[in-house]
Design an enzyme around this catalytic site. Structure first.
Site, PDB file in Angstrom:
ATOM      1  N   LYS A   8     -12.226  -4.800  -3.264  1.00 32.82           N
ATOM      2  CA  LYS A   8     -12.854  -4.017  -2.944  1.00 32.82           C
ATOM      3  C   LYS A   8     -12.244  -3.282  -4.068  1.00 32.82           C
ATOM      4  O   LYS A   8     -13.099  -2.398  -4.516  1.00 32.82           O
ATOM      5  CB  LYS A   8     -13.064  -3.826  -2.056  1.00 32.82           C
ATOM      6  CG  LYS A   8     -13.842  -4.997  -0.990  1.00 32.82           C
ATOM      7  CD  LYS A   8     -13.420  -3.941  -0.084  1.00 32.82           C
ATOM      8  CE  LYS A   8     -14.656  -4.576   1.610  1.00 32.82           C
ATOM      9  NZ  LYS A   8     -13.314  -4.726   1.871  1.00 32.82           N
ATOM     10  N   LYS A  17       0.757  -1.608  -0.256  1.00 31.13           N
ATOM     11  CA  LYS A  17      -0.183   0.255  -0.106  1.00 31.13           C
ATOM     12  C   LYS A  17       0.830   1.324   0.149  1.00 31.13           C
ATOM     13  O   LYS A  17       0.542   2.695  -0.258  1.00 31.13           O
ATOM     14  CB  LYS A  17      -1.020  -0.002   1.373  1.00 31.13           C
ATOM     15  CG  LYS A  17      -1.754  -1.107   0.823  1.00 31.13           C
ATOM     16  CD  LYS A  17      -3.028  -1.259   1.906  1.00 31.13           C
ATOM     17  CE  LYS A  17      -4.516  -1.971   1.218  1.00 31.13           C
ATOM     18  NZ  LYS A  17      -5.504  -1.695   2.255  1.00 31.13           N
ATOM     19  N   LYS A  51      -5.462 -11.041  -5.685  1.00 27.94           N
ATOM     20  CA  LYS A  51      -6.818 -10.915  -4.821  1.00 27.94           C
ATOM     21  C   LYS A  51      -7.386 -10.374  -4.899  1.00 27.94           C
ATOM     22  O   LYS A  51      -7.317  -9.531  -5.144  1.00 27.94           O
ATOM     23  CB  LYS A  51      -6.564 -10.980  -3.982  1.00 27.94           C
ATOM     24  CG  LYS A  51      -5.936  -9.640  -3.170  1.00 27.94           C
ATOM     25  CD  LYS A  51      -6.019 -10.223  -1.003  1.00 27.94           C
ATOM     26  CE  LYS A  51      -6.378  -8.514  -0.898  1.00 27.94           C
ATOM     27  NZ  LYS A  51      -7.581  -8.676   0.482  1.00 27.94           N
TER      28      LYS A  51
HETATM   29  P1  ATP Z   1     -10.356  -5.733  -0.117  1.00 31.39           P
HETATM   30  O1  ATP Z   1      -8.835  -6.394  -0.704  1.00 31.39           O
HETATM   31  O2  ATP Z   1     -11.430  -6.630  -0.307  1.00 31.39           O
HETATM   32  O3  ATP Z   1     -10.387  -4.505   0.240  1.00 31.39           O
HETATM   33  P2  ATP Z   1      -9.099  -6.340   2.384  1.00 31.39           P
HETATM   34  O4  ATP Z   1      -8.546  -7.541   2.956  1.00 31.39           O
HETATM   35  O5  ATP Z   1      -8.583  -4.891   2.174  1.00 31.39           O
HETATM   36  O6  ATP Z   1      -9.966  -6.869   1.678  1.00 31.39           O
HETATM   37  P3  ATP Z   1     -11.393  -7.142   4.743  1.00 31.39           P
HETATM   38  O7  ATP Z   1     -12.149  -6.295   3.723  1.00 31.39           O
HETATM   39  O8  ATP Z   1     -11.104  -5.800   6.140  1.00 31.39           O
HETATM   40  O9  ATP Z   1     -10.005  -5.930   3.627  1.00 31.39           O
HETATM   41  O10 ATP Z   1     -11.236  -8.306   4.251  1.00 31.39           O
HETATM   42  C1  ATP Z   1     -12.123  -8.895   5.166  1.00 31.39           C
HETATM   43  C2  ATP Z   1     -11.783 -10.477   5.205  1.00 31.39           C
HETATM   44  O11 ATP Z   1     -11.574 -11.009   3.719  1.00 31.39           O
HETATM   45  C3  ATP Z   1     -10.432 -10.288   5.940  1.00 31.39           C
HETATM   46  O12 ATP Z   1      -9.783 -11.526   6.953  1.00 31.39           O
HETATM   47  C4  ATP Z   1      -9.491 -11.062   4.477  1.00 31.39           C
HETATM   48  O13 ATP Z   1      -8.427 -11.706   5.026  1.00 31.39           O
HETATM   49  C5  ATP Z   1     -10.883 -11.089   3.757  1.00 31.39           C
HETATM   50  N1  ATP Z   1     -10.097 -11.098   2.202  1.00 31.39           N
HETATM   51  C6  ATP Z   1     -10.218 -10.680   1.931  1.00 31.39           C
HETATM   52  N2  ATP Z   1      -9.407 -10.500   0.396  1.00 31.39           N
HETATM   53  C7  ATP Z   1      -9.587 -11.701   0.242  1.00 31.39           C
HETATM   54  C8  ATP Z   1      -9.458 -12.680  -1.132  1.00 31.39           C
HETATM   55  N3  ATP Z   1      -9.724 -12.119  -2.379  1.00 31.39           N
HETATM   56  N4  ATP Z   1      -9.440 -14.252  -0.432  1.00 31.39           N
HETATM   57  C9  ATP Z   1      -9.820 -14.093   0.341  1.00 31.39           C
HETATM   58  N5  ATP Z   1     -10.184 -13.569   1.722  1.00 31.39           N
HETATM   59  C10 ATP Z   1     -10.237 -12.223   1.187  1.00 31.39           C
END
Ligand code: ATP
Ligand code: LTN
Length: 328
Positions: free
Chosen positions: A195, A111, A192
């Site tokens: 969002k 990030k 991955k």
């Molecule tokens: P994003 O990348 O979607 O913004 P994030 O990891 O930054 O997600 P959160 O929304 O807080 O932030 O993630 C919520 C949960 O979803 C966490 O436990 C994270 O590990 C899981 N998670 C996020 N993206 C994935 C993915 N592509 N596959 C599996 N688990 C995920």
């Protein structure tokens, strides 16, 4: 009963990765654990947020928690900033962590990479996450694979404080899903599902309409050899689709492959469209019912009160161990 804590950032609509990697286990765990599920708005502001959007997303995530089956009678659902202990413990733990270990975190590197000025909150983000977890004497933290490093750091900080100040924190364990732990982007199976990716067809949001689900899956990147088999290294696109299919249907990839009569990727995709639409339909229905109800606000206020009742004695213990405040 063992205590479970996890959190999701209110930074946009939740997607299949969030659901299959984390949220699905939240629902399963509430049957035989004491579960606390947080909407981590203090984490969300580590990157700039539009205040109106943030407020909307907080309620969206809360409603989605309930829509997928988290039951406020069984679990605590609350918003992080409504419980002051998170920020307070976050500070105390910052004073017990090192800039070196924080700057080594992969998420921080990703990030902050290439930026001239980087917000301090991005660096200390995992310490706040450690505070979230340790504030509740948590035993188990269900999360996606991408959070492994943060869980390790949480354990390191807890052990460090326990060694220095005497038994203060419960040292938690992470819990990771076998299938679904890492759902990849549909347009780029090397990264991955997220969002924040620009291409909306890279993800399936839990609130996507059927037509959008169809479009995103039918466009998903595969490869050109045409053979359907599970091989994440050489066939990441097809394997990701099979992984999603498996996690949504509850069948193993072997079972799915043994029973299929697909003639090509198109047939696999069509079937996955149907499976996904069917899985998302009740979530969307429930969401519409809950999102604008007064019950949602009641659940969150009640959740914050219950969370605070657990957090406050832990904070009192921490202040006491550190010699902070006054004691009569
Ligand atoms: P994003 O990348 O979607 O913004 P994030 O990891 O930054 O997600 P959160 O929304 O807080 O932030 O993630 C919520 C949960 O979803 C966490 O436990 C994270 O590990 C899981 N998670 C996020 N993206 C994935 C993915 N592509 N596959 C599996 N688990 C995920
Ligand atoms: N860092 C996590 C979100 C998060 C979390 C937590 C998860 C913040 N605090 C406590 C589990 C427990 C993420 O980015 N997905």
């Amino acid at each position: 009963m063992k205590r479970v804590f996890s959190g999701v950032q209110p930074t946009g609509n939740l997607h299949l990765g969030n659901y299959l990697g984390a949220l699905k286990q939240f629902v399963e765990l509430q049957e035989d654990h004491e579960c606390i599920y947080c909407i981590v708005d203090e984490h969300a502001i580590t990157v700039p947020q539009d205040p109106e959007q943030l407020r909307k997303h907080i309620l969206d995530v809360a409603a989605l928690y309930m829509a997928i089956g988290i039951d406020p009678k069984k679990s605590i659902i609350f918003v992080q900033s409504q419980v002051p202990g998170h920020a307070e413990l976050g500070w105390i733990l910052c004073c017990n962590s090192y800039t070196g270990e924080l700057s080594r975190m992969t998420q921080f590197k990703a990030k902050s990479g290439g930026k001239e000025s980087v917000g301090t909150g991005l660096l200390t983000y995992p310490v706040l996450m450690a505070a979230d977890i340790l504030l509740y004497d948590t035993d188990i933290v269900p999360v996606g694979n991408d959070q492994k490093q943060h869980i390790e750091l949480t354990r390191d900080i807890a052990i460090r404080v326990n060694n220095k100040y005497g038994d203060t924190f419960v040292v938690p364990d992470g819990r990771f899903m076998k299938s679904g732990a890492r759902i990849m982007a549909l347009d780029d199976p090397e990264s991955k599902m997220s969002k924040s990716a620009e291409n909306e067809h890279s993800r399936i949001s839990l609130l996507d309409e059927d037509s959008k689900i169809k479009k995103s899956i039918m466009r998903a990147t595969t490869d050109s050899d045409g053979e359907i088999r599970f091989d994440p290294e050489n066939k990441p696109g097809v394997s990701n689709l099979l992984n999603i299919y498996s996690a949504l249907s509850g069948k193993t990839v072997d079972e799915i492959l043994a029973n299929q009569q697909w003639r090509g990727y198109g047939d696999l995709k069509k079937e996955l469209v149907a499976v996904t639409q069917e899985a998302m339909a009740p979530i969307k229905r429930n969401f519409e019912e809950i999102r604008y109800s007064e019950e949602l606000i009641r659940v969150l206020n009640d959740g914050a009160e219950r969370a605070n009742a657990i957090a406050e004695p832990v904070m009192a213990r921490v202040r006491d161990r550190f010699g902070m405040g006054i004691k009569l």
